[in-house]
Write a protein that holds these residues in place. Structure first.
Motif, PDB file in Angstrom:
ATOM      1  N   PHE A  37     -40.790  13.773 -15.207  1.00  0.00           N
ATOM      2  CA  PHE A  37     -39.494  14.397 -15.430  1.00  0.00           C
ATOM      3  C   PHE A  37     -38.433  13.362 -15.752  1.00  0.00           C
ATOM      4  CE2 PHE A  37     -41.941  17.318 -12.842  1.00  0.00           C
ATOM      5  CZ  PHE A  37     -41.807  18.487 -13.559  1.00  0.00           C
ATOM      6  N   VAL A  38     -38.576  12.162 -15.182  1.00  0.00           N
ATOM      7  CA  VAL A  38     -37.644  11.093 -15.522  1.00  0.00           C
ATOM      8  C   VAL A  38     -37.831  10.689 -16.974  1.00  0.00           C
ATOM      9  CG1 VAL A  38     -37.009   8.707 -15.053  1.00  0.00           C
ATOM     10  CG2 VAL A  38     -37.522  10.255 -13.151  1.00  0.00           C
ATOM     11  N   LEU A  39     -39.117  10.537 -17.361  1.00  0.00           N
ATOM     12  CA  LEU A  39     -39.411  10.163 -18.739  1.00  0.00           C
ATOM     13  C   LEU A  39     -38.941  11.216 -19.726  1.00  0.00           C
ATOM     14  CD1 LEU A  39     -43.004   8.674 -18.298  1.00  0.00           C
ATOM     15  CD2 LEU A  39     -40.886   7.408 -18.680  1.00  0.00           C
ATOM     16  N   ALA A  40     -38.978  12.479 -19.289  1.00  0.00           N
ATOM     17  CA  ALA A  40     -38.619  13.579 -20.184  1.00  0.00           C
ATOM     18  C   ALA A  40     -37.128  13.616 -20.495  1.00  0.00           C
ATOM     19  CB  ALA A  40     -39.047  14.910 -19.573  1.00  0.00           C
ATOM     20  N   SER A  41     -36.342  12.758 -19.797  1.00  0.00           N
ATOM     21  CA  SER A  41     -34.912  12.764 -20.067  1.00  0.00           C
ATOM     22  C   SER A  41     -34.578  12.107 -21.401  1.00  0.00           C
ATOM     23  CB  SER A  41     -34.155  12.057 -18.936  1.00  0.00           C
ATOM     24  OG  SER A  41     -34.489  10.677 -18.925  1.00  0.00           O
ATOM     25  N   ASP A  42     -35.535  11.349 -21.969  1.00  0.00           N
ATOM     26  CA  ASP A  42     -35.308  10.797 -23.299  1.00  0.00           C
ATOM     27  C   ASP A  42     -36.297  11.444 -24.271  1.00  0.00           C
ATOM     28  OD1 ASP A  42     -37.779   9.322 -23.574  1.00  0.00           O
ATOM     29  OD2 ASP A  42     -36.966   7.852 -22.174  1.00  0.00           O
ATOM     30  N   TYR A  43     -36.290  10.991 -25.517  1.00  0.00           N
ATOM     31  CA  TYR A  43     -37.078  11.669 -26.550  1.00  0.00           C
ATOM     32  C   TYR A  43     -38.140  10.764 -27.185  1.00  0.00           C
ATOM     33  CZ  TYR A  43     -33.890  15.492 -25.957  1.00  0.00           C
ATOM     34  OH  TYR A  43     -33.193  16.532 -25.404  1.00  0.00           O
ATOM     35  N   SER A  44     -38.549   9.743 -26.450  1.00  0.00           N
ATOM     36  CA  SER A  44     -39.518   8.801 -27.009  1.00  0.00           C
ATOM     37  C   SER A  44     -40.854   9.447 -27.345  1.00  0.00           C
ATOM     38  CB  SER A  44     -39.731   7.636 -26.039  1.00  0.00           C
ATOM     39  OG  SER A  44     -40.110   8.117 -24.755  1.00  0.00           O
ATOM     40  N   ASN A  45     -41.240  10.508 -26.595  1.00  0.00           N
ATOM     41  CA  ASN A  45     -42.544  11.135 -26.833  1.00  0.00           C
ATOM     42  C   ASN A  45     -42.441  12.611 -27.206  1.00  0.00           C
ATOM     43  OD1 ASN A  45     -44.349   8.872 -26.159  1.00  0.00           O
ATOM     44  ND2 ASN A  45     -43.422   9.052 -24.125  1.00  0.00           N
ATOM     45  N   HIS A  46     -41.275  13.050 -27.568  1.00  0.00           N
ATOM     46  CA  HIS A  46     -41.084  14.460 -27.918  1.00  0.00           C
ATOM     47  C   HIS A  46     -41.697  14.722 -29.297  1.00  0.00           C
ATOM     48  CE1 HIS A  46     -39.134  18.291 -28.688  1.00  0.00           C
ATOM     49  NE2 HIS A  46     -38.654  18.290 -27.458  1.00  0.00           N
TER      50      HIS A  46
END
Length: 326
Positions: A22-31
């Protein structure tokens, strides 16, 4: 058996492990949509992949942006409530000060584009309190959040993110530093990226169309926007109307763009409080004011104001504030 100290440590590790995605999901590096966006900017516009990827990796998802766009004032407030926000003594006083300070620029814009100085100033007043409040969100975060995590209008905001990267390349701006509204609007007049690219102008001749920091460019750009959208110099904006007991209430608030002639509206029970040529196009409006229901006829110039913000409440606030600024 685990000691109490060991249990606490294990629990802490579990929290970290389960929270990490969820922390990682705050950015868009893997979206996945972000990856497609990077590809498009590289293949269609010639950007360096590493540059766009770095920007997208640095874009942060903001829940407050998603919350804000779900409750815009134009859709949650009555006209009476909305008017109290934008047509105030303070905003009028500040507007007159703005007009006095930029009198020569406003006069030139009115002469060049045919848009009254008070209308230009009113737009800037409603949008940003004459430059006092231009927004606190990074435009990069706003457009990425809405483009990739707001499916209802994701296509629109992804396109605006594309326009934003083209804009900052053209203007040589730092894309990580520009701030604006939750919807990614920028500067004194709150232009979205596509509007900035199409309608912002260099009105002071310094070689840069800077509506973010330069009120002269902002004034010229707002006027240019209105002219491009069909503002009719010297023509009225809107008039109050009286209605008959048997008026056709169904045709009020149908469309922002006028679809009936004044004569046709009169036949349906809507009578302007002033004489208007019967072949003019108009739209009938029913607004809930503080003192009850108000009826108005919006003419072509009223519709032009709604091209800036697609709301009759917004256009009415701009019009009434402009009247106070005369």
């Amino acid at each position: 058996m685990f000691s109490s100290k060991t249990l606490v440590t294990l629990l802490a590790l579990l929290v970290v492990c389960f929270s990490a995605p969820f922390v990682l999901a705050s950015d868009y590096s893997n979206h996945p949509q972000a990856k497609a966006f990077v590809d498009k900017m590289v293949t269609e516009h010639g950007f360096k992949r590493a540059y766009v990827q770095q920007l997208i990796n640095g874009a942060v998802r903001k829940q407050s942006i998603l919350d804000a766009i779900s409750r815009p004032a134009e859709k949650t407030k009555t006209w009476g409530q909305y008017r109290k926000i934008f047509v105030t003594k303070t905003r009028t006083r500040q507007g007159k000060e703005f007009m006095q300070k930029h009198a020569k620029t406003l006069a030139r814009a009115e002469r060049d584009f045919g848009v009254p100085a008070e209308v230009i100033s009113s737009i800037i007043g409603v949008e940003t309190r004459y430059g006092r409040n231009t927004g606190s969100y990074r435009v990069l975060d706003s457009l990425a959040t809405l483009g990739f995590d707001y499916p209802k209008r994701g296509k629109f905001f992804t396109r605006e993110l594309e326009e934003y990267l083209l804009l900052v390349r053209e203007q040589k701006f730092d894309p990580t530093q520009i701030k604006g509204s939750y919807a990614g609007a920028m500067g004194y007049g709150q232009f979205i990226s596509s509007s900035y690219r199409h309608y912002a102008i260099d009105f002071d001749g310094d070689g840069v169309a800077d509506i973010i920091n330069n009120p002269v460019d902002a004034i010229g750009s707002v006027a240019n926007y209105f002219k491009a959208h069909g503002w009719q110099p010297g023509e009225p904006v809107t008039y109050t109307a009286m209605v008959t007991a048997d008026h056709n209430a169904d045709i009020a608030n149908q469309k922002l763009k006028p679809k009936f002639t004044v004569a046709e509206l009169e036949a349906e029970g809507y009578q302007s409080t002033v004489v208007i040529e019967g072949e003019q196009m108009a739209t009938a409006m029913r607004l809930e004011g503080d003192d009850g229901i108000e009826h108005w006829l919006g003419l072509k110039n009223f519709y032009v104001i709604t091209r800036y913000n697609h709301s009759k409440l917004y256009a009415m606030a701009v019009y009434q504030l402009s009247e106070e600024l005369k």
